[in-house]
Design an enzyme around this catalytic site. Structure first.
Site, PDB file in Angstrom:
ATOM      1  N   THR A  57      -6.924  19.596  10.142  1.00 45.67           N
ATOM      2  CA  THR A  57      -6.469  18.254  10.525  1.00 45.67           C
ATOM      3  C   THR A  57      -6.025  17.536   9.248  1.00 45.67           C
ATOM      4  O   THR A  57      -6.751  17.503   8.270  1.00 45.67           O
ATOM      5  CB  THR A  57      -7.556  17.458  11.282  1.00 45.67           C
ATOM      6  OG1 THR A  57      -7.051  16.166  11.566  1.00 45.67           O
ATOM      7  CG2 THR A  57      -8.870  17.374  10.542  1.00 45.67           C
ATOM      8  N   ARG A  58      -4.788  17.051   9.277  1.00 44.66           N
ATOM      9  CA  ARG A  58      -4.249  16.502   8.023  1.00 44.66           C
ATOM     10  C   ARG A  58      -4.453  15.001   7.902  1.00 44.66           C
ATOM     11  O   ARG A  58      -4.648  14.503   6.818  1.00 44.66           O
ATOM     12  CB  ARG A  58      -2.769  16.856   7.900  1.00 44.66           C
ATOM     13  CG  ARG A  58      -2.580  18.332   7.678  1.00 44.66           C
ATOM     14  CD  ARG A  58      -1.239  18.671   7.137  1.00 44.66           C
ATOM     15  NE  ARG A  58      -1.160  20.117   7.015  1.00 44.66           N
ATOM     16  CZ  ARG A  58      -0.583  20.925   7.878  1.00 44.66           C
ATOM     17  NH1 ARG A  58       0.015  20.415   8.940  1.00 44.66           N
ATOM     18  NH2 ARG A  58      -0.572  22.229   7.711  1.00 44.66           N
ATOM     19  N   VAL A  59      -4.395  14.284   8.996  1.00 46.51           N
ATOM     20  CA  VAL A  59      -4.575  12.840   8.888  1.00 46.51           C
ATOM     21  C   VAL A  59      -5.810  12.353   9.644  1.00 46.51           C
ATOM     22  O   VAL A  59      -6.143  11.176   9.595  1.00 46.51           O
ATOM     23  CB  VAL A  59      -3.329  12.061   9.388  1.00 46.51           C
ATOM     24  CG1 VAL A  59      -2.164  12.243   8.467  1.00 46.51           C
ATOM     25  CG2 VAL A  59      -2.965  12.450  10.801  1.00 46.51           C
TER      26      VAL A  59
END
Lengths: 153, 481
Positions: B343-345
């Site tokens: 998950t990047r954000v």
């Protein structure tokens, strides 16, 4: 002179017969077809033109066929069958405004009531009575309904 | 309708050739790409491409088309009706109801393929999106406006996870749009029934095409769904959009492109397949007014994450949740792989406690996995390893979740802290789940208990601080409910 798609199709058929006859019975079949299977006035023109033709009969027929096939078609939808003079009149009118060789594809559709619809190269122009009546009816629909309501028992 | 457009535009075309959902048309001299066209039988189509003499049209409706049939242009890009009345309904991509209900009156018509919002209207992710699925909320958290790929083999529980997420979000008031792309009609009806049974249909819109619909209609499904999402976003709502699934969408687009004699590229997909999907994904995000969180779904074969489409979709999303077939076969439910999911954000809007928890938890899970392999080789385990393995088992049980079960985030945090603190060390493994369920139940029904838990968690900044608190006083977890 070819005016309608019907005439163009007929001529294409005759030209195909002519083309097929070229190599039958060492050329004798060609005269037979010209004299019996093709309309006399068309045969006369072909005979005349063949005398001046340099490339040979096959090239002549192919060129003619290509010419006819490439002639732009104008679809004309009308409410009744046209007389020959009417057909010519419409043809001349349309041709003069388009300024190019055309073939009329005449379609009969009683539902348009009167007038005509012209379709040329994807452009659609509706000059039919049906459209006029529909437009008028849309404008006056409210009034008509009001009048009917007023007089309803 | 056909006559109206014909008289308005004044151009007509004739169907010359048909190839499944692609038709070649003569006429229509001023047609332009992506313009919508109407056939004389009321069917809609979209201009796909043009040559000097002919126009290539993608047929969208299900009514039969014949050679020689007339059609006309509309002078508009393909538009669909949008309306507030869509809420609670099941519709096709053209806005027509397919749930047997009454017709829906359009509030407005909007083009389905629009330019994504520029940077000015966007903002960073600020709010977390709770899925109600423990492992996801703790290890791979999502944020509102995030585009997270849900990826995995067939039958690994992807759809169940999506339904849980919708269930969780709809109860919180998020507008949920579930876009079903070319699936079985029975499955679509089952999902509709699921939403109805759980009384959340008033917050859900299903935009569906079944496998028996025309390729053209299936192809526009995600575009239409995004358009409806944008309509609600513009009204200031947070929208959750699920695109189930993009591999089917790509397959349909490949079919259309090959029929249209486009040059095939890798795996026979057309060269613009990345552009096609990224055009949809770029329209999602967090905006100054509302947000569109998008969960596109992709299927893998034998757990292969390196496929063409799969990597394409990974490249245009902000992370992925991977459903591992091996974990599924081991009996893990949900079969989310915490190691291969990204998950990047999602961590951005998290509190420092949650960030800390995620870090600790992931670190432990990696260690636990290594230890399991180590012990698997027959190595003798020391006390520390035994303790870690025991805690790992308990966490596995904690992560195990029923498909309709929604667990609030704070109670998840509390239970995990409890496991960490060894609150249930004396409880048998078999009875552990019951203890967890009791806490969840109490949190859901008892407002005072909820308040106690929330204030306990809100007042803590570090995970180990919370764990220590529970070590000193575990009454909040061990009291008789």
């Amino acid at each position: 002179m070819i005016k309608t798609k019907y005439e163009a199709d007929l001529l294409l058929e005759e030209l195909s017969l002519l083309e097929a006859s070229v190599f039958k019975q060492a050329g004798k079949e060609l005269d037979l077809v010209l004299n019996s299977d093709i309309r006399s006035w068309v045969a006369e023109i072909i005979k005349k033109e063949l005398k001046e033709e340099k490339d040979g009969i096959v090239e002549y027929v192919n060129r003619l066929k290509k010419d006819i096939e490439n002639t732009p078609e104008v679809k004309v939808i009308i409410a009744f069958e046209l007389s020959s003079s009417m057909e010519t009149k419409i043809y001349e009118n349309i041709q003069s405004s388009l300024k190019e060789k055309i073939v009329l594809d005449l379609i009969f559709d009683r539902q348009i009531i009167g007038g005509m619809i012209i379709i040329y190269k994807g452009k659609y122009k509706d000059f039919s009575f049906r459209r006029v009546f529909n437009t008028e009816l849309d404008k006056t629909r409210g009034d008509i309904l009001q009048t009917l309501n007023k007089h309803a028992v | 309708m056909f006559e109206d457009y014909l008289n308005k535009v004044g151009e007509v075309g004739y169907v010359e050739e048909m190839m499944h959902s692609i038709v070649y048309v003569s006429g229509l001299p001023n047609a332009h790409p992506s313009e919508s066209v109407v056939f004389e039988n009321g069917n809609f189509g979209q201009v796909f491409s043009m040559t000097k003499d002919r126009v290539e049209v993608l047929v969208l409706g299900n009514k039969p088309i014949k050679v020689g049939m007339k059609l006309t242009r509309t002078d508009n890009m393909l538009q669909i009706p949008v309306s507030d009345d869509f809420m609670g309904r099941m519709i096709d991509p053209l806005g027509l109801p397919i749930d047997g209900g009454k017709p829906i009156k359009a509030a407005t018509y909007t083009a389905i393929d629009t330019q994504p919002h520029g940077m000015v209207g966007r903002k960073q992710a600020e709010k977390a999106l709770e899925t109600g699925v423990t492992i996801v909320d703790l290890v791979v958290p999502l944020a509102k406006g995030q585009r997270e790929l849900v990826i995995g083999d067939r039958k690994t529980g992807k759809t169940e996870f999506l339904l849980q997420t919708i269930l969780s979000q709809a109860r919180k008031g998020t507008v949920c749009i579930y876009s079903v792309i070319g699936q079985r009609m029975q499955d679509i009806k089952d999902r509709y029934q699921f939403f109805k049974d759980n009384q959340i249909m008033d917050k859900v819109i299903i935009i569906a095409t079944s496998s028996s619909d025309t390729s053209g209609l299936i192809y526009i499904t995600p575009f239409a769904a995004m358009t409806v999402a944008e309509y609600y976003r513009d009204k200031g709502f947070d929208v959750l959009l699920i695109l189930d699934d993009m591999t089917t969408h790509a397959r349909i687009y490949r079919e259309i492109s090959l029929l249209a004699r486009r040059f095939p590229g890798r795996n026979s997909y057309p060269g613009d397949i990345f552009y096609l999907h990224s055009r949809i994904m770029e329209r999602a995000g967090n905006f100054k007014r509302g947000s569109i969180t998008t969960l596109p779904v992709a299927e893998t074969i034998m757990g292969d994450l390196s496929g063409y489409l799969q990597t394409n979709l990974m490249g245009m999303t902000d992370g992925h949740i991977f459903f591992d077939i091996d974990l599924y076969n081991q009996g893990k439910r949900p079969a989310v792989s915490p190691y291969l999911s990204v998950t990047r954000v999602g961590h951005k809007p998290q509190t420092s406690l949650l960030k800390d928890l995620s870090r600790e938890l992931l670190g432990f899970l990696v260690k636990y996995e290594k230890m399991k392999q180590f012990v698997h080789f027959g190595a003798e385990a020391g006390e520390t390893i035994k303790g870690a393995l025991e805690m790992g088992k308990r966490i596995d049980i904690f992560f195990t979740q029923e498909t309709v079960e929604i667990v609030p985030l704070n109670v998840n945090v509390l239970i995990l802290a409890g496991i960490w603190a060894g609150v249930w060390n004396e409880v048998k493994i078999e009875d552990l789940k019951k203890n967890f369920e009791k806490a969840v139940m109490q949190y859901n029904v008892d407002a005072n208990y909820k308040k106690t838990v929330d204030s306990l968690i809100d007042g803590e900044k570090e995970f180990l601080g919370l764990v220590n608190k529970l070590r000193n006083n575990d009454e909040v977890l061990t009291r008789k409910f």
